[in-house]
Design a protein around this motif. Structure first.
Motif, PDB file in Angstrom:
ATOM      1  N   GLN A 144       0.590  -1.504  -0.282  1.00 25.54           N
ATOM      2  CA  GLN A 144       0.219   0.441   0.448  1.00 25.54           C
ATOM      3  C   GLN A 144       1.332   1.547   0.054  1.00 25.54           C
ATOM      4  N   HIS A 145       1.549   1.312  -1.025  1.00 26.24           N
ATOM      5  CA  HIS A 145       2.332   2.619  -1.400  1.00 26.24           C
ATOM      6  C   HIS A 145       2.069   3.766  -1.529  1.00 26.24           C
ATOM      7  N   LYS A 146       1.646   3.615  -2.677  1.00 29.56           N
ATOM      8  CA  LYS A 146       1.183   4.920  -3.023  1.00 29.56           C
ATOM      9  C   LYS A 146      -1.218   4.684  -3.104  1.00 29.56           C
ATOM     10  N   ARG A 147      -1.196   6.409  -3.152  1.00 28.13           N
ATOM     11  CA  ARG A 147      -2.144   5.946  -3.830  1.00 28.13           C
ATOM     12  C   ARG A 147      -3.422   5.955  -4.882  1.00 28.13           C
ATOM     13  N   THR A 148      -4.299   5.097  -5.010  1.00 25.81           N
ATOM     14  CA  THR A 148      -5.670   5.638  -6.593  1.00 25.81           C
ATOM     15  C   THR A 148      -6.455   5.796  -5.600  1.00 25.81           C
ATOM     16  N   LEU A 153      -2.176   6.109   3.149  1.00 28.36           N
ATOM     17  CA  LEU A 153      -0.740   4.906   2.130  1.00 28.36           C
ATOM     18  C   LEU A 153      -0.309   4.864   3.775  1.00 28.36           C
ATOM     19  N   ASP A 154      -0.125   3.836   4.062  1.00 20.97           N
ATOM     20  CA  ASP A 154      -0.067   3.293   5.071  1.00 20.97           C
ATOM     21  C   ASP A 154       1.975   2.427   5.188  1.00 20.97           C
ATOM     22  N   CYS A 155       2.301   2.492   4.259  1.00 20.74           N
ATOM     23  CA  CYS A 155       3.178   2.687   4.165  1.00 20.74           C
ATOM     24  C   CYS A 155       4.754   3.938   4.992  1.00 20.74           C
ATOM     25  N   ILE A 171      16.669  -0.830   6.704  1.00 22.87           N
ATOM     26  CA  ILE A 171      16.961  -1.714   5.911  1.00 22.87           C
ATOM     27  C   ILE A 171      15.838  -2.855   5.805  1.00 22.87           C
ATOM     28  N   THR A 172      15.691  -2.908   3.992  1.00 26.83           N
ATOM     29  CA  THR A 172      14.093  -3.881   4.223  1.00 26.83           C
ATOM     30  C   THR A 172      15.350  -4.217   2.737  1.00 26.83           C
ATOM     31  N   PHE A 173      14.453  -5.190   2.730  1.00 29.37           N
ATOM     32  CA  PHE A 173      14.749  -6.324   0.772  1.00 29.37           C
ATOM     33  C   PHE A 173      13.530  -5.617  -0.096  1.00 29.37           C
ATOM     34  N   ASP A 174      14.951  -5.925  -1.158  1.00 29.10           N
ATOM     35  CA  ASP A 174      13.660  -5.457  -2.632  1.00 29.10           C
ATOM     36  C   ASP A 174      12.131  -5.142  -1.905  1.00 29.10           C
ATOM     37  N   ALA A 175      12.169  -3.575  -1.505  1.00 32.22           N
ATOM     38  CA  ALA A 175      10.457  -3.553  -1.621  1.00 32.22           C
ATOM     39  C   ALA A 175       9.818  -2.729  -2.166  1.00 32.22           C
ATOM     40  N   HIS A 176       8.964  -3.148  -2.356  1.00 39.41           N
ATOM     41  CA  HIS A 176       8.120  -2.947  -3.423  1.00 39.41           C
ATOM     42  C   HIS A 176       8.509  -2.412  -3.980  1.00 39.41           C
ATOM     43  N   ASP A 177       7.900  -0.713  -3.495  1.00 39.32           N
ATOM     44  CA  ASP A 177       8.499   0.333  -4.347  1.00 39.32           C
ATOM     45  C   ASP A 177       9.527   1.244  -3.691  1.00 39.32           C
ATOM     46  N   PRO A 178      10.702   1.153  -3.532  1.00 36.72           N
ATOM     47  CA  PRO A 178      11.682   1.711  -3.335  1.00 36.72           C
ATOM     48  C   PRO A 178      11.629   3.836  -3.167  1.00 36.72           C
ATOM     49  N   VAL A 180       9.139   4.715  -1.803  1.00 39.58           N
ATOM     50  CA  VAL A 180       8.853   4.973  -0.369  1.00 39.58           C
ATOM     51  C   VAL A 180       9.077   5.748   0.765  1.00 39.58           C
ATOM     52  N   HIS A 181      10.609   5.735   0.104  1.00 39.86           N
ATOM     53  CA  HIS A 181      12.410   6.670   1.090  1.00 39.86           C
ATOM     54  C   HIS A 181      11.523   8.087   0.938  1.00 39.86           C
ATOM     55  N   ASN A 182      11.309   8.324  -0.155  1.00 39.42           N
ATOM     56  CA  ASN A 182      10.295  10.000   0.299  1.00 39.42           C
ATOM     57  C   ASN A 182       9.648  10.227   1.069  1.00 39.42           C
ATOM     58  N   ALA A 183       9.024   9.687   1.587  1.00 35.49           N
ATOM     59  CA  ALA A 183       8.142   9.767   2.763  1.00 35.49           C
ATOM     60  C   ALA A 183       9.331  10.038   3.986  1.00 35.49           C
ATOM     61  N   ILE A 184      10.572  10.215   4.303  1.00 34.10           N
ATOM     62  CA  ILE A 184      11.450   9.857   5.053  1.00 34.10           C
ATOM     63  C   ILE A 184      12.805  10.650   4.589  1.00 34.10           C
ATOM     64  N   PRO A 185      13.322  11.732   3.559  1.00 34.38           N
ATOM     65  CA  PRO A 185      13.963  11.794   3.165  1.00 34.38           C
ATOM     66  C   PRO A 185      15.410  12.289   4.104  1.00 34.38           C
ATOM     67  N   LEU A 186      15.196  12.567   4.833  1.00 34.31           N
ATOM     68  CA  LEU A 186      16.709  12.400   5.849  1.00 34.31           C
ATOM     69  C   LEU A 186      17.242  11.561   6.439  1.00 34.31           C
ATOM     70  N   LYS A 187      16.566  10.612   6.774  1.00 34.03           N
ATOM     71  CA  LYS A 187      16.635   9.255   6.758  1.00 34.03           C
ATOM     72  C   LYS A 187      17.194   8.023   6.453  1.00 34.03           C
TER      73      LYS A 187
END
Length: 394
Positions: A144-148, A153-155, A171-178, A180-187
């Motif tokens: 649930q990484h994007k809104r349609t 926007l749970d992730c 640290i994650t592995f093979d994120a469904h859509d990487p 999502v990092h845009n939600a925490i750009p400073l971390k």
């Protein structure tokens, strides 16, 4: 520079502590064993200084518990001190084998329950740890990484909540859509690929592969997996093909628009071994459909490599596909829960990620770069070279 030599030149960020939650106990034990062995063998003239206090230990596991009351409510408890520690909390949100009792009724733990336990352990640390890192192989709510339409926007919410609680790195592995990092750009956020491990275990378990564009091809089962398939094909020097899904957007079945057909884009697959690369097997219907389409087009053998084998509808369809010659082998990692039934299947290859995870933790604890671990092109090519020399003398 060799990994161990590089680590003798850097000071650990803090005393290393691993907290494998109940969902990740087996993986945590394997990772701990690697770290204990490596650090025991590592020679460093500074290990007697305060900066290296607690560097060599019999175990790096910090004892943590997440008990529940009879009502189903829970709490996080840290049995050992974490003051000044560089903590790595490991959890598997897909481990449905764990149970808890609510008013006498048994409940299987859901991803929501595992995530709540993670927050409880972080809260129990009470800001006393020097740094908190979360290793969450299957990223919670990553589908649930994007809104349609009007959707949650749970992730993104999860990532922001963890960083607000003081988590520095996820640290994650093979994120469904990487993205999502845009939600925490400073971390810190790393979506780690399992490409090297897939190639390693495929070569260890199949003796007659010809890894060239005349005999092998990489397939993406949908447009969303193009990036990982392109990388996989490029490092092996293979051609790539892709399927895209034609859906019926007038209907919703089990929460999604049903797939009408899989359409193929790519060169001829006739007579070639094909590797279907994807991030997960959920029910497995799409994977089997794609494998069937490839067989209709004359593909020789079909190998499926996915990071997460969820098998939400069981193994019956995969048994049938194997018996009918549609799928030859399936590779998934031990980053998520694997029932014993799966491990006994003749078509299954278990890809052990514990050593790689230990490498990531060891390197991050030394505040060293993990770039070479995230892009292991040289190791892949060396592995293929050794395979060709062993089996074909070239």
């Amino acid at each position: 520079m060799p990994r161990d030599e590089r680590h003798t030149e850097t000071i650990p960020y803090g005393t290393l502590g691993i907290i494998p939650l109940a969902s990740c106990t087996e993986m945590g034990k394997k990772v701990d064993e690697y770290l204990v062995k490596w650090r025991e063998q590592r020679q460093n003239e500074n290990t007697s200084t305060l900066n290296f206090a607690g560097y060599k230990r019999d175990s790096y596991i910090v004892n943590a518990k997440t008990p529940r009351f009879g009502s189903g409510e829970g709490k996080g408890v840290l049995v050992d001190s974490v003051r000044g520690h560089d903590l790595y909390i490991m959890l598997d949100v897909c481990n449905y084998s764990l149970e808890y009792t609510v008013c006498g009724f048994k409940n299987h733990m859901s991803p929501d329950d595992h995530y709540a336990d993670l927050k409880r352990v972080i809260a129990a640390a009470g800001g006393k740890a020097r740094r908190i890192n979360v290793i969450m192989p299957f990223l919670y709510e990553s589908r649930q990484h994007k809104r349609t339409g009007r959707e949650s926007l749970d992730c993104a919410l999860m990532l922001q909540e963890l960083t607000d609680m003081g988590v520095e790195n996820i640290i994650t592995f093979d994120a469904h859509d990487p993205r999502v990092h845009n939600a925490i750009p400073l971390k810190g956020f790393e979506s780690v690929s399992c490409t090297y491990q897939f190639i390693k275990y495929l070569l260890l378990n199949v003796d007659d592969l010809h890894i060239d564009s005349e005999h092998m091809m990489v397939i993406s089962p949908d447009e969303g997996g193009m990036g990982r398939a392109v990388y996989f094909a490029n490092v092996l020097g293979l051609d790539m093909g892709m399927f895209y899904k034609r859906r019926d957007y007038t209907r919703i079945v089990n929460g999604r628009n049903p797939i009408v057909a899989h359409e193929f884009l790519g060169t001829n697959v006739e007579g070639k071994d094909v590797i279907i690369i994807d991030d997960m097997i959920s029910s497995g219907e799409s994977m089997i459909d794609v494998a069937s389409e490839l067989k209709k087009r004359g593909a020789s053998r079909v190998f499926c490599a996915t990071t997460f084998g969820l098998f939400t509808n069981g193994f019956k369809k995969f048994d049938e596909a194997y018996e009918n010659g549609i799928i030859d082998r399936i590779l998934t990692t031990n980053l998520v829960y694997q029932p014993s039934e799966l491990l006994s299947k003749p078509w299954y290859i278990n890809v052990d990620m514990s050593k790689y995870m230990a490498l990531l933790i060891d390197t991050l604890n030394h505040d060293s770069s993990i770039s070479n671990l995230l892009s292991p092109v040289e190791r892949i090519q060396q592995r293929v070279k050794e395979y060709n020399e062993l089996h074909y003398g070239k």
